[in-house]
Design an enzyme around this catalytic site. Structure first.
Site, PDB file in Angstrom:
ATOM      1  N   ASN A  10       0.869  -1.179   0.000  1.00 34.72           N
ATOM      2  CA  ASN A  10       0.000   0.000   0.000  1.00 34.72           C
ATOM      3  C   ASN A  10       0.905   1.228   0.000  1.00 34.72           C
ATOM      4  O   ASN A  10       1.450   1.596   1.026  1.00 34.72           O
ATOM      5  CB  ASN A  10      -0.897  -0.013   1.252  1.00 34.72           C
ATOM      6  CG  ASN A  10      -1.741   1.257   1.355  1.00 34.72           C
ATOM      7  OD1 ASN A  10      -1.805   2.050   0.410  1.00 34.72           O
ATOM      8  ND2 ASN A  10      -2.379   1.455   2.501  1.00 34.72           N
ATOM      9  N   TRP A  11       1.032   1.825  -1.178  1.00 34.27           N
ATOM     10  CA  TRP A  11       1.962   2.958  -1.297  1.00 34.27           C
ATOM     11  C   TRP A  11       1.401   4.258  -0.719  1.00 34.27           C
ATOM     12  O   TRP A  11       2.100   5.252  -0.657  1.00 34.27           O
ATOM     13  CB  TRP A  11       2.329   3.175  -2.767  1.00 34.27           C
ATOM     14  CG  TRP A  11       3.243   2.116  -3.313  1.00 34.27           C
ATOM     15  CD1 TRP A  11       3.854   1.105  -2.612  1.00 34.27           C
ATOM     16  CD2 TRP A  11       3.667   1.977  -4.673  1.00 34.27           C
ATOM     17  NE1 TRP A  11       4.621   0.360  -3.458  1.00 34.27           N
ATOM     18  CE2 TRP A  11       4.526   0.863  -4.720  1.00 34.27           C
ATOM     19  CE3 TRP A  11       3.400   2.687  -5.848  1.00 34.27           C
ATOM     20  CZ2 TRP A  11       5.127   0.435  -5.919  1.00 34.27           C
ATOM     21  CZ3 TRP A  11       3.991   2.269  -7.038  1.00 34.27           C
ATOM     22  CH2 TRP A  11       4.849   1.153  -7.060  1.00 34.27           C
ATOM     23  N   LYS A  12       0.118   4.264  -0.409  1.00 31.12           N
ATOM     24  CA  LYS A  12      -0.524   5.494   0.103  1.00 31.12           C
ATOM     25  C   LYS A  12      -0.258   6.642  -0.889  1.00 31.12           C
ATOM     26  O   LYS A  12      -0.214   6.388  -2.087  1.00 31.12           O
ATOM     27  CB  LYS A  12      -0.037   5.780   1.521  1.00 31.12           C
ATOM     28  CG  LYS A  12      -0.168   4.536   2.413  1.00 31.12           C
ATOM     29  CD  LYS A  12       0.087   4.778   3.859  1.00 31.12           C
ATOM     30  CE  LYS A  12      -0.085   3.456   4.627  1.00 31.12           C
ATOM     31  NZ  LYS A  12      -0.002   3.623   6.066  1.00 31.12           N
ATOM     32  N   HIS A  98      -9.420   1.602   5.126  1.00 28.53           N
ATOM     33  CA  HIS A  98      -8.127   1.832   5.792  1.00 28.53           C
ATOM     34  C   HIS A  98      -8.313   2.844   6.923  1.00 28.53           C
ATOM     35  O   HIS A  98      -9.130   3.765   6.814  1.00 28.53           O
ATOM     36  CB  HIS A  98      -7.107   2.349   4.770  1.00 28.53           C
ATOM     37  CG  HIS A  98      -5.716   2.316   5.305  1.00 28.53           C
ATOM     38  ND1 HIS A  98      -5.234   3.291   6.148  1.00 28.53           N
ATOM     39  CD2 HIS A  98      -4.722   1.407   5.154  1.00 28.53           C
ATOM     40  CE1 HIS A  98      -3.993   2.973   6.486  1.00 28.53           C
ATOM     41  NE2 HIS A  98      -3.652   1.851   5.893  1.00 28.53           N
ATOM     42  N   GLU A 100      -6.663   5.297   7.759  1.00 35.04           N
ATOM     43  CA  GLU A 100      -6.477   6.698   7.347  1.00 35.04           C
ATOM     44  C   GLU A 100      -7.748   7.236   6.690  1.00 35.04           C
ATOM     45  O   GLU A 100      -8.084   8.413   6.849  1.00 35.04           O
ATOM     46  CB  GLU A 100      -5.248   6.796   6.422  1.00 35.04           C
ATOM     47  CG  GLU A 100      -3.958   6.583   7.212  1.00 35.04           C
ATOM     48  CD  GLU A 100      -2.820   5.929   6.451  1.00 35.04           C
ATOM     49  OE1 GLU A 100      -2.836   5.911   5.208  1.00 35.04           O
ATOM     50  OE2 GLU A 100      -1.895   5.427   7.124  1.00 35.04           O
ATOM     51  N   GLU A 170      -5.112  -4.167  10.967  1.00 33.64           N
ATOM     52  CA  GLU A 170      -4.038  -3.180  11.110  1.00 33.64           C
ATOM     53  C   GLU A 170      -4.279  -2.368  12.378  1.00 33.64           C
ATOM     54  O   GLU A 170      -5.068  -1.403  12.350  1.00 33.64           O
ATOM     55  CB  GLU A 170      -4.031  -2.227   9.910  1.00 33.64           C
ATOM     56  CG  GLU A 170      -3.800  -2.895   8.581  1.00 33.64           C
ATOM     57  CD  GLU A 170      -3.245  -1.930   7.545  1.00 33.64           C
ATOM     58  OE1 GLU A 170      -2.173  -2.198   7.018  1.00 33.64           O
ATOM     59  OE2 GLU A 170      -3.874  -0.877   7.298  1.00 33.64           O
ATOM     60  N   GLY A 176       2.890   2.946  10.578  1.00 39.42           N
ATOM     61  CA  GLY A 176       3.850   4.018  10.341  1.00 39.42           C
ATOM     62  C   GLY A 176       4.622   4.442  11.573  1.00 39.42           C
ATOM     63  O   GLY A 176       5.323   5.455  11.554  1.00 39.42           O
ATOM     64  N   SER A 216       3.756  -1.546  10.356  1.00 40.93           N
ATOM     65  CA  SER A 216       5.214  -1.616  10.537  1.00 40.93           C
ATOM     66  C   SER A 216       5.795  -2.998  10.240  1.00 40.93           C
ATOM     67  O   SER A 216       6.719  -3.443  10.920  1.00 40.93           O
ATOM     68  CB  SER A 216       5.612  -1.145  11.948  1.00 40.93           C
ATOM     69  OG  SER A 216       5.271   0.223  12.119  1.00 40.93           O
ATOM     70  N   GLY A 237       3.027  -0.749   4.239  1.00 42.07           N
ATOM     71  CA  GLY A 237       3.131   0.651   3.828  1.00 42.07           C
ATOM     72  C   GLY A 237       4.579   0.998   3.516  1.00 42.07           C
ATOM     73  O   GLY A 237       5.121   0.637   2.468  1.00 42.07           O
ATOM     74  N   GLY A 238       5.227   1.676   4.456  1.00 41.28           N
ATOM     75  CA  GLY A 238       6.573   2.235   4.229  1.00 41.28           C
ATOM     76  C   GLY A 238       7.572   1.270   3.625  1.00 41.28           C
ATOM     77  O   GLY A 238       8.309   1.624   2.690  1.00 41.28           O
TER      78      GLY A 238
HETATM   79  O1  LIG Z   1      -1.107   1.202   6.834  1.00 38.82           O
HETATM   80  C1  LIG Z   1      -0.357   0.304   6.488  1.00 38.82           C
HETATM   81  C2  LIG Z   1      -0.636  -0.499   5.286  1.00 38.82           C
HETATM   82  O2  LIG Z   1      -1.938  -0.283   4.844  1.00 38.82           O
HETATM   83  C3  LIG Z   1       0.871   0.007   7.249  1.00 38.82           C
HETATM   84  O3  LIG Z   1       1.777   1.030   7.033  1.00 38.82           O
HETATM   85  P1  LIG Z   1       3.296   0.844   7.554  1.00 38.82           P
HETATM   86  O4  LIG Z   1       3.778  -0.478   7.015  1.00 38.82           O
HETATM   87  O5  LIG Z   1       4.027   2.013   6.987  1.00 38.82           O
HETATM   88  O6  LIG Z   1       3.229   0.831   9.046  1.00 38.82           O
END
Ligand SMILES: O=C(CO)COP(=O)(O)O
Length: 256
Positions: A10-12, A98, A100, A170, A176, A216, A237-238
């Site tokens: 998930n590149w956001k 999600h 967010e 999650e 993050g 994470s 994500g990251g």
């Molecule tokens: O929100 C996430 C994936 O959807 C997780 O993000 P991180 O891996 O950056 O913590």
């Protein structure tokens, strides 16, 4: 293997078309002509889907996802993207609910449920996200929060639609932050989510549905998390922004 693991990037709001091209070419050079014992999914921003599809669209081990879609078909919804539009970009999955989207854009369980149903109507596979905040966990509300999110978010789905859905657990406090849930915490939550699915849909679909962990996930913690019996892959994500890091998570988490 009853449940094939699924690793999704998930590149956001990262990587426009040119950075997507760089990633896709590099990732492709590392994975082409290889087979993996898992599904690999990449979710770029909407504007980069076309570039990702151009480079990765024919690679059978990789599928594309969108990071959101509208609950409506078409019309006066400024700024929105419909599920139907996504299908033109070889998109097979869509991330919905999600944290967010819930926290920053105020998406309710009801809206998320409408999006999940719309995605299934168009034959897209939802990656349906749930998870508690740290405050909710500390106040002993973990099970209550997950119960509401699962029952409201998956309301009205047929068994077939459920099995084409992936759940992503999650915990918001792990997203993050570099703080992952311990393997025990994650396993406990996943087993609970699976029991909720069993209550709502029956034991058989609950045993078959894939539940990813997100928050994470890194190359150095993927193996321990993925070894848990109720964890069927990761939503990353990251650490999915670099091709080698994403690949290392896949290889460490789904050795084979
Ligand atoms: O929100 C996430 C994936 O959807 C997780 O993000 P991180 O891996 O950056 O913590």
């Amino acid at each position: 293997m009853i449940r094939k693991p699924i690793f999704a990037a998930n590149w956001k709001m990262n990587k426009g078309p040119s950075e997507t091209e760089d990633f896709a070419r590099s990732f492709l050079s590392k994975v082409q002509n290889r087979t993996f014992p898992c599904d690999i999914v990449i979710a770029p921003p909407f504007v980069s889907l076309s570039k990702a599809a151009e480079i990765l669209g024919n690679v059978s081990s990789i599928a594309l996802a969108a990071q959101n879609c509208s609950q409506f078909d078409s019309g006066a919804y400024t700024g929105e993207i419909s599920a139907m539009m996504l299908k033109e970009f070889f998109v097979h999955y869509v991330i919905l609910g999600h944290s967010e989207r819930r926290a920053i854009y105020g998406e309710t369980d009801e809206v998320i449920n409408a999006k999940v149903r719309k995605a299934r109507e168009l034959n897209l596979r939802p990656i349906f996200c749930i998870g508690e905040t740290l405050e909710e966990r500390n106040e002993g509300k973990l099970e209550k929060v997950l119960r509401t999110q699962v029952s409201e978010g998956l309301k009205g789905l047929s068994e077939r639609d459920l099995l084409d859905t992936v759940i992503a657990y999650e915990p918001v406090w792990a997203i993050g932050t570099g703080v992952t849930a311990t393997a025990d915490q994650a396993q406990e939550a996943h087993a609970f989510v699976r029991s909720l699915v069993a209550e709502q849909f029956g034991a058989d679909p609950a045993a078959k549905i894939r539940i990813q962990y997100g928050g994470s996930v890194k190359p150095n913690n993927a193996a321990e998390l993925m070894a848990c019996p109720d964890i069927d892959g990761a939503l990353i994500g990251g650490a999915s922004l670099e091709p080698q890091s994403f690949l290392d998570i896949i290889q460490n988490g789904a050795p084979g």
